[in-house]
Design an enzyme around this catalytic site. Structure first.
Site, PDB file in Angstrom:
ATOM      1  N   SER A  16       0.829  -1.210   0.000  1.00 16.41           N
ATOM      2  CA  SER A  16       0.000   0.000   0.000  1.00 16.41           C
ATOM      3  C   SER A  16       0.860   1.255   0.000  1.00 16.41           C
ATOM      4  CB  SER A  16      -0.948   0.006   1.205  1.00 16.41           C
ATOM      5  OG  SER A  16      -1.847  -1.076   1.121  1.00 16.41           O
ATOM      6  N   GLU A  83      -5.436  -4.222  -2.568  1.00 18.77           N
ATOM      7  CA  GLU A  83      -6.144  -5.460  -2.179  1.00 18.77           C
ATOM      8  C   GLU A  83      -6.589  -6.239  -3.418  1.00 18.77           C
ATOM      9  OE1 GLU A  83      -5.880  -6.309   0.795  1.00 18.77           O
ATOM     10  OE2 GLU A  83      -5.769  -4.494   2.003  1.00 18.77           O
TER      11      GLU A  83
END
Length: 178
Positions: A16, A83
Site C-alpha cells: 500500500s 487489495e
C-alpha cells in the site's frame, strides 16, 4: 506503452505504501489517477492506507464492480488497485481491457497466497494475465525472506482452517518464510 502490473507479496512488505507513492508521483506531475480498494460491503468510497500513516481517498470495489463500465467515461493517466487479491478473474480481464484498449496503465497490489498457502482468485488471474510481475519483499523473524503468511488466534496459535478472507492486521497475521 500501457501495461497491467501485479505487485505482490506477503503482509507487511509495503504494498500500500508503494501504491501511494506511485499515486503521489502521478499527482506531482499533474497527472490524474484513480485509486481503488476492496470494500466488500458495496461502499463506493474509502481510502488506501499504509501502516506508516500515508492515506489517500479511493473508490471502493466489490465482486460486483464492472471496471469496464466504471472507467468507460473516465480518462485517468493510471489506475491503481489495492487489495487486488480480491479481484475476480473477470475483473482482471476487464482491467486488461482498460490497458489494451484504452492504453491506461493499471497497477495492482495484493497478496499472492492466503494463510493456507493457497492462491487468491484475483492473484491467480493476475499471475496469468499481468504484463509485469513484481515481488515486493519482507523478512521473516528468522531473517530469511518471508514468502508465506499465517493466521494466528488466541495465544499466537497458528490456525490451519477457516474462511479464506478474514480482515485483520498484525494481530491476526504473521509473515514467515516457508
Amino acid at each position: 506503452m500501457a501495461k497491467l502490473y501485479f505487485y505482490y507479496s506477503t503482509m507487511n512488505a509495503g504494498k500500500s505504501t508503494s501504491l501511494l507513492q506511485a499515486a503521489y508521483n502521478y499527482a506531482e506531475r499533474g497527472m490524474t489517477r484513480i485509486l481503488f480498494t476492496y470494500l466488500p460491503d458495496g461502499a463506493v468510497s474509502g481510502e488506501v492506507g499504509s501502516r506508516i500513516g500515508l492515506r489517500a481517498p479511493a473508490l471502493g470495489f466489490s465482486n460486483e464492480t464492472d471496471f469496464t463500465r466504471t472507467l468507460a467515461t473516465l480518462s485517468p493517466h493510471c489506475v491503481l488497485v489495492d487489495e487486488a487479491q480480491f479481484l475476480t478473474g473477470e475483473q482482471v480481464r476487464q482491467l486488461a481491457w482498460v490497458v489494451d484498449e484504452r492504453y491506461i496503465p493499471v497497477m495492482c497490489y495484493g497478496l499472492r497466497t492466503d494463510f493456507r498457502g493457497e492462491l487468491f482468485g484475483g492473484s491467480a488471474a493476475l499471475l496469468a494475465w499481468a504484463d509485469a510481475l513484481v515481488e515486493q519483499k519482507t523478512i521473516c523473524h528468522c531473517g530469511r525472506k518471508a514468502t508465506m503468511v499465517v493466521r494466528v488466534g488466541l495465544g499466537g496459535r497458528v490456525e490451519k482452517e477457516g474462511d479464506q478472507v478474514e480482515i485483520g492486521g498484525n494481530d491476526r497475521y504473521v509473515s514467515l518464510c516457508r
